[in-house]
Write an enzyme that holds these catalytic residues in place. Structure first.
Site, mmCIF file in Angstrom:
data_model
loop_
_atom_site.group_PDB
_atom_site.id
_atom_site.type_symbol
_atom_site.label_atom_id
_atom_site.label_comp_id
_atom_site.label_asym_id
_atom_site.label_seq_id
_atom_site.Cartn_x
_atom_site.Cartn_y
_atom_site.Cartn_z
ATOM 1 N N PHE A 168 0.836 -1.205 0.000
ATOM 2 C CA PHE A 168 0.000 0.000 0.000
ATOM 3 C C PHE A 168 0.873 1.259 0.000
ATOM 4 C CE2 PHE A 168 -2.953 3.123 1.746
ATOM 5 C CZ PHE A 168 -4.111 2.828 1.049
ATOM 6 N N ASP A 203 1.552 -4.359 9.170
ATOM 7 C CA ASP A 203 0.394 -3.525 8.869
ATOM 8 C C ASP A 203 -0.820 -4.448 8.750
ATOM 9 O OD1 ASP A 203 -1.637 -2.011 7.733
ATOM 10 O OD2 ASP A 203 -0.242 -0.729 6.629
ATOM 11 N N TYR A 238 -11.228 1.989 10.462
ATOM 12 C CA TYR A 238 -12.441 2.224 9.654
ATOM 13 C C TYR A 238 -12.736 1.122 8.651
ATOM 14 C CZ TYR A 238 -8.797 4.279 6.631
ATOM 15 O OH TYR A 238 -7.669 4.484 5.899
ATOM 16 N N LYS A 239 -11.865 0.127 8.559
ATOM 17 C CA LYS A 239 -12.131 -0.978 7.624
ATOM 18 C C LYS A 239 -12.937 -2.056 8.364
ATOM 19 C CE LYS A 239 -8.291 0.320 4.699
ATOM 20 N NZ LYS A 239 -6.841 0.274 4.504
ATOM 21 N N ARG A 281 -12.491 -4.814 -6.806
ATOM 22 C CA ARG A 281 -12.232 -5.449 -5.520
ATOM 23 C C ARG A 281 -13.542 -5.616 -4.751
ATOM 24 N NH1 ARG A 281 -8.280 -2.696 -1.084
ATOM 25 N NH2 ARG A 281 -10.031 -1.244 -1.146
HETATM 26 C C1 LIG Z 1 -6.139 1.424 4.432
HETATM 27 C C2 LIG Z 1 -4.667 1.270 4.597
HETATM 28 C C3 LIG Z 1 -3.915 2.280 5.191
HETATM 29 C C4 LIG Z 1 -4.576 3.562 5.598
HETATM 30 O O1 LIG Z 1 -3.723 4.465 6.202
HETATM 31 P P1 LIG Z 1 -4.326 5.778 6.854
HETATM 32 O O2 LIG Z 1 -3.163 6.478 7.409
HETATM 33 O O3 LIG Z 1 -5.308 5.346 7.911
HETATM 34 O O4 LIG Z 1 -5.022 6.555 5.806
HETATM 35 C C5 LIG Z 1 -2.559 2.055 5.359
HETATM 36 N N1 LIG Z 1 -1.975 0.892 4.968
HETATM 37 C C6 LIG Z 1 -2.699 -0.094 4.391
HETATM 38 C C7 LIG Z 1 -2.036 -1.371 3.992
HETATM 39 C C8 LIG Z 1 -4.059 0.074 4.180
HETATM 40 O O5 LIG Z 1 -4.768 -0.882 3.605
#
Ligand SMILES: *Cc1c(COP(=O)(O)O)cnc(C)c1O
Length: 417
Positions: free
Chosen positions: A137, A206, A231-232, A376
C-alpha cells in the site's frame, strides 16, 4: 430472463437454495443485526469502509449531548475520556491476539507507522535498511521514504519472493502488510517475524486488511510491532482512529520519535522535558479525538463474542464461492485464492474495471476498483450473507453479458476509485 441466461452458456451461478441453506446454518448470521445496512444494497466494500454499527448513532448522541454538552471538561475524568486510547486498545487486543496493554488506539495508520518505524530504527543503530514488499500500500512506502530522509537510511522494496533473501545484516526493520490490499495474499506472520529476528531485524506488521477479518496472534507469532486500521473491518467510521501494538519485550527500549504530551509519563505535570510513559502508552501523541473514539468503540463492540477463527473461515468460504463462479464470466480474470489462508477480499480483473464497477454500483452492488483493471470485493463475515454472493454474481453477470458498462453513463469519472 436472467435465470434463462444462467442456464445457457458455460458459466453457472450458485444455486439460491444452496446459499439460503448456508445462511441458515451460519453461526455468525446473527451479527448482521449489529449493523444498519440499506436493505436493497449488497455492500461488498466493508474492507474499505465498514458499515454503520447499529449502536453507534445512540452512543454518539449521548457522547455529544451528555458527555460534552453537560459534562463539559469534567468528562475527561468523569466520562473516562482520558483513558479511551488505552481502553479501546485493550478492546482491540483480543481481536489481534495481543495482551491488553500492548495496544493503544490513536492517530492514523500512516502516523503510527512513522512512530513504530522510528522506534525500530533507533533500536538497531548501524543498520541502514528498511525492507518492504515492492507493491505494498502506497502510504506505507511514502511514510518510510519520509522517515528514511530524516534517519539517513534506505528503503528497499523487493518482490514477495525475494524478501527472505533480502533480509541481510543491514536490515533494521522488516515492514509487511499481513494481508495484501490488492491480491489478498497473506504472509505467515510467525515465519516472517522469526526470519526478521534471526537476521537481527525487527518486524512491523500492517494489519489494515486483516484486523477484524482474520484470526491473528501478534503475541504468539512473535511480531515486534504492528499497526491497524479503525475504519475498515473494525467499523469505526470514516477516518476512525487507528491502533498500534508494541510487544512487551520492547516496552522499555522502544522510543518513538514522535513524542507528544499524551505519551508522556505524567502529562498533567506539565514538565519541561519528555519522559516516555511506560509501555505502549508512549505511542500516544496529542489529545485523542473523543467523538471518533466513541464511534470506534461501537465498531469494536460488534465483535463481542465473535470468534475470529469463525469469521476468517466464513470469509474464506465466501471468497472461494465468489471466485469459483466469477471465473466463468465473460472478459474477467479471477486469481484463484487457493486452499490456504487468504484475506477477506477478492479481486477480479477486467480491462474496463472502472466502467464495470460503476454499472454494478448503479445496480446496487457496491465494491471498489483500483486502476487500471482491478475490481475489488470485500466479504466481511459479520455482515455478508451467502445470498449476497448470488445477488452480486447475478448483477455482475448481467452487466458483463449485456455490455451495459459500455454505456456513456459509466464513463470514467474518478469518483469510483
Ligand atoms: C487502508 C490502509 C492504510 C490507511 O492508512 P491511513 O493512514 O489510515 O489513511 C494504510 N496501509 C494499508 C495497507 C491500508 O490498507
Amino acid at each position: 430472463m436472467e435465470s434463462r441466461l444462467w442456464r445457457k452458456g458455460g458459466a453457472m451461478l450458485p444455486d439460491p437454495a444452496h446459499l439460503a441453506a448456508l445462511d441458515a446454518a451460519d453461526p455468525l448470521a446473527h451479527a448482521r443485526a449489529r449493523f444498519r445496512l440499506p436493505p436493497d444494497l449488497v455492500y461488498l466494500d466493508g474492507n474499505s469502509l465498514g458499515p454503520l454499527p447499529a449502536s453507534l448513532p445512540g452512543r454518539m448522541a449521548a457522547a455529544v449531548a451528555q458527555e460534552w454538552g453537560e459534562g463539559l471538561i469534567r468528562s475527561w475524568n468523569e466520562a473516562g475520556w482520558i483513558d479511551l486510547p488505552v481502553q479501546l486498545g485493550a478492546a482491540i487486543a483480543p481481536i489481534v491476539g495481543a495482551e491488553p496493554a500492548a495496544v493503544v488506539a490513536c492517530d492514523s495508520v500512516s502516523i503510527n507507522l512513522f512512530k513504530l518505524a522510528s522506534a525500530a530504527l533507533a533500536m538497531r543503530p548501524g543498520r541502514r535498511t528498511i525492507l518492504m514488499e515492492a507493491d505494498d500500500f502506497p502510504t506505507d512506502a511514502y511514510v518510510m521514504q519520509g522517515l528514511a530522509g530524516l534517519a539517513d537510511v534506505q528503503v528497499r522494496r523487493v518482490p514477495r519472493a525475494h524478501l527472505l533473501a533480502a533480509l541481510d545484516g543491514d536490515v533494521a526493520l522488516l515492514l509487511l502488510a499481513h494481508v495484501h490490499y490488492v491480491s489478498g495474499a497473506v504472509h505467515d506472520m510467525a515465519a516472517m517475524s522469526a526470519a526478521a529476528t534471526s537476521a537481527g531485524a525487527l518486524s512491523l506488521w500492517d494489519l489494515s486488511h486483516s484486523a477484524g477479518a482474520l484470526a491473528l496472534a501478534l503475541d504468539a507469532d512473535g511480531a515486534d510491532f504492528a499497526v491497524g486500521c479503525g475504519y475498515k473491518y473494525l467499523n469505526g467510521g470514516p477516518g476512525a482512529p487507528a491502533f498500534a501494538y508494541m510487544a512487551r519485550r520492547h516496552w522499555q527500549a522502544a522510543e518513538p520519535a514522535l513524542t507528544g504530551w499524551m505519551g508522556h509519563a505524567a502529562p498533567f505535570d506539565f514538565a519541561g522535558d519528555y519522559v516516555p510513559a511506560p509501555g505502549a502508552r508512549r505511542l500516544l501523541t496529542g489529545t485523542p479525538p473523543i467523538l471518533a473514539m466513541r464511534a470506534l468503540e461501537a465498531g469494536i463492540g460488534c465483535f463481542d463474542g465473535i470468534p475470529l477463527a469463525d469469521a476468517e473461515a466464513k470469509s474464506r468460504q465466501l471468497v472461494q464461492l465468489f471466485a469459483r463462479y466469477a471465473q466463468g464470466l465473460p472478459g474477467v480474470t479471477v486469481a484463484d485464492p487457493g486452499p490456504g489462508r487468504h484475506g477477506a477480499h477478492l479481486i477480479i480483473r477486467h480491462p474496463a474495471a472502472r466502467r464495470v464497477m460503476a454499472a454494478l454500483i448503479a445496480r446496487g452492488v457496491i465494491g471498489d476498483m483500483r486502476p487500471p483493471d482491478v475490481m475489488r470485493f470485500g466479504f466481511p463475515a459479520l455482515t455478508t450473507r451467502y445470498a449476497d454472493i448470488g445477488t452480486a454474481l447475478a448483477a455482475l453477470a448481467s452487466v458483463l453479458r449485456s455490455g451495459e458498462w459500455q454505456d456513456a453513463r459509466f464513463a470514467p469519472r474518478g469518483m469510483v476509485s
